[in-house]
Design an enzyme around this catalytic site. Structure first.
Site: not given
Ligand code: CMC
Length: 377
Positions: A220, A259, A313
């Protein structure tokens, strides 16, 4: 029959809201109906807080009175400064959480969850948040906290209390825009946490403490801190490819990308991208922007197919870094911008409350025989 599980509550609507509208496919964000691009370019944080908390843009007179209330509520009790001094070794996000908790002991409305009292508390917490973060930062350096300056706006006063000197106008505007971009974002994890707390009819301070705790995680708000650490580790644009490849190949994630809701570019990133570039050039450090854009435009391009683009971010950390703000203050700055959003989410929750209490499907063993401890092996 096995129940349908909505893991992570993905795509589940928990309630209605008039706070913000997000179209994740289009990359569109509105606060109370107003486009984030207009607000970022034309408004001020104070005006946006008024808009969020009152549901309409203020007249000049309304804004001036609201701003005066914010300015009048910046001071924090000496006892809270003493508490911050006791926890000065902690991460600033932990200190902020502790500080908000400590403020509840001095808030006359603490247990009053009426809309009027919740609004008053939200305004006070918005006004006092920067004082908490700045005071803790001074104390941990062995410096005296700087008293708030009522001549400065919200962003300017925060910078003044942090560094102990008058900030320049351009820096104030940068932080002001950053606060606007972070002010509200629907049922994100921290606002959801705050709503869960409010749904038990607990108070706003407790809900904001929940929000701070949830925001801290690297999935987050913690991502901004991690992005800048990554840029520092990468060191030069030419190292970015290999550095990121190693992370991605081992199943890791590149912070500042992806996201839950946006499957196009996060509309907030645009404003920070432009500002990160301009600031890097201005201070003679274009390298950080070059590293970040290398990651965005080369390494992460294949991920766009999966809907993974930069989020708010990604560029935020580089701006704070270039302003001389230490890495560990990046998440607290996000939190300071978000206090109005958490407040508004709690106001909505109290207004038409239902206890937020989902179910978990039990998958463990059943009806085991209890064996007295003396007979266990
Ligand atoms: N880098 C590489 N792969 C990614 C990333 C990333 N940053 N984000 C998602 N993926 C991949 C993930 O590994 C998964 O792959 P697979 O389908 O092969 O298993 C796929 O994309 C879907 O991921 P998910 O975790 O199911 O998607 P989500 O909607 O639950 O994730 C998230 C959202 C924000 C947790 C994730 O994108 C992430 O961990 N990002 C990095 C941390 C980040 O930048 N957070 C800030 C979010 S925005 C501002 C805020 O809210 O604070």
């Amino acid at each position: 029959m096995a129940p349908q599980i909505y893991k992570g509550l993905k795509d589940v609507y928990l309630d209605t809201t008039t706070a913000s509208f997000i179209d994740g496919q289009e990359g569109k964000l509105l606060y109370r109906g107003y486009n984030i691009h207009d607000l970022a370019e034309k408004s001020t944080f104070e005006e946006v807080v008024y808009l969020l908390l009152n549901g309409k843009l203020p007249t000049r007179r309304e804004l001036s009175s609201f701003d005066a209330t914010l300015r009048a509520n910046r001071r924090i009790p000496d006892e809270v400064i003493q508490v911050l001094d006791l926890v000065k070794a902690s991460h600033p996000m932990d200190a902020l959480r502790t500080g908000i908790s400590a403020l509840s002991a001095f808030d006359p409305d603490v247990n009053d969850n009426s809309p009027e009292a919740t609004l008053r508390k939200g305004i006070r917490l918005t006004a006092m948040g920067p004082t908490l973060v700045a005071a803790h930062h001074r104390l941990r350096q062995g410096l005296e906290p700087v008293a708030p300056n009522a001549d400065l706006n919200h962003a300017g006063n925060f910078l003044y209390m942090l560094f102990g000197e008058m900030p320049d106008e351009e820096t104030v505007k940068l932080l002001d825009v950053d606060f606007i971009l972070h002010a509200e974002h629907g049922a994100n994890a921290s606002a959801f946490g705050a709503r869960v707390t409010a749904s038990t009819l607990s108070d706003l301070h407790s809900a904001v403490v929940t929000g701070v705790g949830v925001l801290k995680g690297p999935w987050h708000g913690g991502a901004a801190e991690e992005v800048m650490k990554m840029a520092e580790d990468i060191g030069q644009p030419e190292n970015a490819e290999e550095y990121c490849r190693k992370i991605l190949e081992s199943g890791g994630r590149i912070m500042g990308f992806g996201h839950r809701v946006y499957k196009a570019e996060d509309p907030r990133a645009r404003h920070l991208r432009e500002r990160s570039k301009a600031l890097g050039e201005k201070v003679g450090q274009p390298k950080w922007f070059q590293i970040l854009t290398y990651v965005e435009e080369n390494v992460m391009v294949p991920y766009r197919k999966k809907g993974i683009f930069v989020n708010v971010d990604f560029f935020a950390g580089s701006i704070y870094y270039l302003l001389g703000i230490p890495d560990d203050l990046f998440i607290p700055i996000f939190a300071l911008g978000r206090i109005p959003g958490w407040t508004l989410q709690c106001l909505e929750q109290y207004k038409d409350n239902i206890l937020i209490r989902p179910l978990l499907e039990y998958t463990g063993p059943m009806d085991l025989q209890y064996v007295p401890i003396s007979q266990r092996r």
